[in-house]
Motif scaffolding. Structure first.
Motif, PDB file in Angstrom:
ATOM      1  N   ARG A 174       0.819  -1.218   0.000  1.00  0.00           N
ATOM      2  CA  ARG A 174       0.000   0.000   0.000  1.00  0.00           C
ATOM      3  C   ARG A 174       0.846   1.259   0.000  1.00  0.00           C
ATOM      4  O   ARG A 174       0.549   2.213  -0.738  1.00  0.00           O
ATOM      5  N   ALA A 175       1.921   1.308   0.783  1.00  0.00           N
ATOM      6  CA  ALA A 175       2.712   2.535   0.901  1.00  0.00           C
ATOM      7  C   ALA A 175       3.331   2.939  -0.435  1.00  0.00           C
ATOM      8  O   ALA A 175       3.386   4.122  -0.780  1.00  0.00           O
ATOM      9  N   LYS A 176       3.745   1.965  -1.229  1.00  0.00           N
ATOM     10  CA  LYS A 176       4.427   2.272  -2.494  1.00  0.00           C
ATOM     11  C   LYS A 176       3.460   2.402  -3.672  1.00  0.00           C
ATOM     12  O   LYS A 176       3.632   3.264  -4.535  1.00  0.00           O
ATOM     13  N   TYR A 177       2.426   1.558  -3.697  1.00  0.00           N
ATOM     14  CA  TYR A 177       1.579   1.494  -4.888  1.00  0.00           C
ATOM     15  C   TYR A 177       0.179   2.066  -4.696  1.00  0.00           C
ATOM     16  O   TYR A 177      -0.511   2.320  -5.683  1.00  0.00           O
ATOM     17  N   GLY A 178      -0.249   2.243  -3.475  1.00  0.00           N
ATOM     18  CA  GLY A 178      -1.579   2.789  -3.243  1.00  0.00           C
ATOM     19  C   GLY A 178      -2.536   1.759  -2.670  1.00  0.00           C
ATOM     20  O   GLY A 178      -2.210   0.590  -2.493  1.00  0.00           O
ATOM     21  N   GLN A 179      -3.746   2.239  -2.378  1.00  0.00           N
ATOM     22  CA  GLN A 179      -4.758   1.416  -1.723  1.00  0.00           C
ATOM     23  C   GLN A 179      -5.227   0.297  -2.633  1.00  0.00           C
ATOM     24  O   GLN A 179      -5.484   0.500  -3.823  1.00  0.00           O
ATOM     25  N   ILE A 180      -5.334  -0.893  -2.090  1.00  0.00           N
ATOM     26  CA  ILE A 180      -5.837  -2.064  -2.814  1.00  0.00           C
ATOM     27  C   ILE A 180      -6.902  -2.704  -1.942  1.00  0.00           C
ATOM     28  O   ILE A 180      -6.592  -3.265  -0.885  1.00  0.00           O
ATOM     29  N   SER A 181      -8.148  -2.623  -2.361  1.00  0.00           N
ATOM     30  CA  SER A 181      -9.228  -3.133  -1.511  1.00  0.00           C
ATOM     31  C   SER A 181      -9.520  -4.593  -1.831  1.00  0.00           C
ATOM     32  O   SER A 181      -9.418  -5.027  -2.988  1.00  0.00           O
TER      33      SER A 181
END
Length: 508
Positions: A174-181
């Motif tokens: 998440r920190a590098k690529y963004g939110q993944i639900s």
């Protein structure tokens, strides 16, 4: 045989020949008309003409009747009469077949046509999976993670394992690529199952097609590559993505050629409306860019559909050569479409274009081609020249004979499954599971040793300190000590169970 090098003949307007300038083929084209008005014959005539000129051709056979281009025309009474009416025998009309190669995504009626997940890329794949913007963004993240970690995505099982891996490790990414639900991961997994049921598993894998293998010639004639699409077109998204992937591959692989005297490739996009139904704007912009720039790489693109309105305006304006078969105007909407089609032609003072479009007979068309300066010629009402190859499907025996002689069949006949994301991630998962099992066994062994030590210590202490209970206070103290020891052992088992649960999916 008609000398197509000097006379690339397309149609006859009375006694006047309508020929396509070789240098203008890369300015692209459009074939339109209602069902049953002769579009397929026009497509075959163009493909045959290009082949005779030495230009390689790629086209999809959505009805099953283009495969006959490899066999000479059988001069039926109707066909022979048309040749006589147009006086084609006087200019060398002679039945002949064209060199052909058959391809099939499902590998049933042609050489298997495959590509890899990585080669198709997230943009086309998102369209194929019918993902929304959020889901498409997560798919892009999945591709980025795979690329950054050297994980090859070759087939659907690679992508499924990658989606599962990213879903399980989403917090670390998440920190590098963004939110993944989790919901988005689930939606992508369901879409992959739908794609697999539609036959997509056959399309993805190795050996992947090298599109440069389609640019072949035999005895000076361009090979006509025919994609068997009768079954494929029943999955419209898969069909459109196969064609768009091929188009993008040609754009990437063909070298710059400038304004060549003649293109290397003619690419026909039949049932073109399927390419644009529900297409996201970003993908439409990419297609527009490819159509605009690919002509300088020696390729001509011809869109085939029922109505010019099926093609977005930004692309329609780049299609210089046009063949318009009959359109039926029964409703106000149809009449508007006819007027729009007529307005795209350079007017002919001898007739009303809009009226003629509705009155064209089968095999007739309004034709406007580019002259040597790239200027659209005045539209003509003309009769399309019949192909010199067979109209209709080829026999199974002929198809098998052609496939048996193809130099490309051995290269693509058998699929290859080399190490890729699925194998690497599976190996990692197995190694992690083995490590967790070893840790579990070590904890259990340590627990057993400690248990034995506690029992031994308790037994020794009991013997050493055993004394008779003389009053009620001693009795209460003994009960309290036993209760405390029992509680301590239960808390220890709870902690161990919790740790084991967290390592093995939360099972107690």
């Amino acid at each position: 045989m008609i000398d197509t090098q000097k006379r690339p003949l397309i149609a006859m307007a009375g006694s006047r020949e309508i020929c396509l300038q070789p240098g203008m083929i890369s300015r692209h084209g459009l074939i339109t008309g209602a069902t049953g008005t002769g579009k397929t014959v026009s497509l075959q005539t163009l493909a045959e003409t290009f082949s005779d000129m030495g230009i390689a051709v790629f086209m999809a056979d959505v009805k099953g009747d283009l495969s006959g281009v490899s066999a000479p025309a059988d001069m039926s009474a109707k066909g022979a009469q048309r040749v006589r009416d147009l006086k084609l025998e006087d200019i060398g009309y002679a039945p002949h077949g064209c060199p052909a190669c058959y391809w099939d995504v499902f590998g049933k009626k042609g050489i298997p046509l495959r590509t890899t997940i990585s080669d198709m890329g997230p943009l086309l794949l998102a369209r194929l999976l019918e993902l929304n913007d959020v889901q498409s963004g997560v798919l892009q993240i999945i591709f980025s993670i795979a690329d950054d970690n050297g994980l090859l995505l070759l087939d659907l099982k690679d992508l499924r394992s990658m989606v599962l891996h990213v879903g399980e490790e989403r917090e670390s990414y998440r920190a590098k690529y963004g939110q993944i639900s989790p919901a988005t991961i689930g939606a992508i997994q369901r879409a992959l199952l739908s794609l697999e049921s539609a036959g997509g598993e056959n399309f993805f894998g190795e050996p992947a097609l090298d599109v440069m293998d389609l640019l072949r010639s035999e005895n000076g004639k361009g090979v006509i590559n025919i994609l068997e699409a009768v079954e494929l077109v029943n999955s419209p998204r898969l069909y459109s993505c196969v064609l768009l992937w091929l188009l993008s591959e040609f754009y990437e692989r063909l070298p710059e050629a400038g304004d060549a005297a003649m293109p290397k490739l003619a690419f026909f996009l039949d049932e073109a409306h399927l390419l644009f139904e529900g297409i996201p704007p970003v993908l439409l912009q990419k297609i527009e860019q490819v159509v605009r720039l690919i002509r300088s790489r020696g390729a001509g693109i011809f869109f085939v559909s029922q109505n010019p309105a099926d093609i977005p305006d930004a692309i329609l304006g780049q299609l210089g050569n046009r063949i318009q078969h009959a359109l039926r105007a029964f409703t106000p909407r149809d009449q508007k479409a006819v007027r729009a089609a007529a307005s795209a032609f350079r007017p002919n003072p001898d007739f009303n274009t809009a009226e003629v479009i509705g009155n064209l007979a089968v095999g007739e068309a309004l034709v406007s081609l580019l002259d040597s300066n790239g200027t659209p010629e005045v539209v003509e009402r003309a009769k399309v020249v019949p192909p010199q190859s067979h109209i209709g499907p080829v026999t199974d025996a002929t198809r098998a004979e052609i496939l048996g002689k193809s130099p490309l069949a051995p290269k693509y006949a058998h699929s290859v499954d080399r190490e890729s994301a699925y194998e690497i991630l599976s190996a990692r998962a197995d190694a992690l599971l083995a490590q967790k099992e070893a840790e579990k066994r070590a904890r259990e062994a340590e627990k057993a040793v400690k248990s034995q030590q506690r029992k031994k210590t308790a037994k020794t202490g009991a013997i050493a300190s055993r004394k008779p209970i003389t009053d009620i206070g001693d009795l209460l103290n003994s009960v309290a000590r036993q209760a405390g020891n029992s509680a301590g052992r239960e808390i220890g088992r709870t902690i161990i169970r919790g740790i084991m649960g967290s390592l093995f999916g939360g099972k107690g």
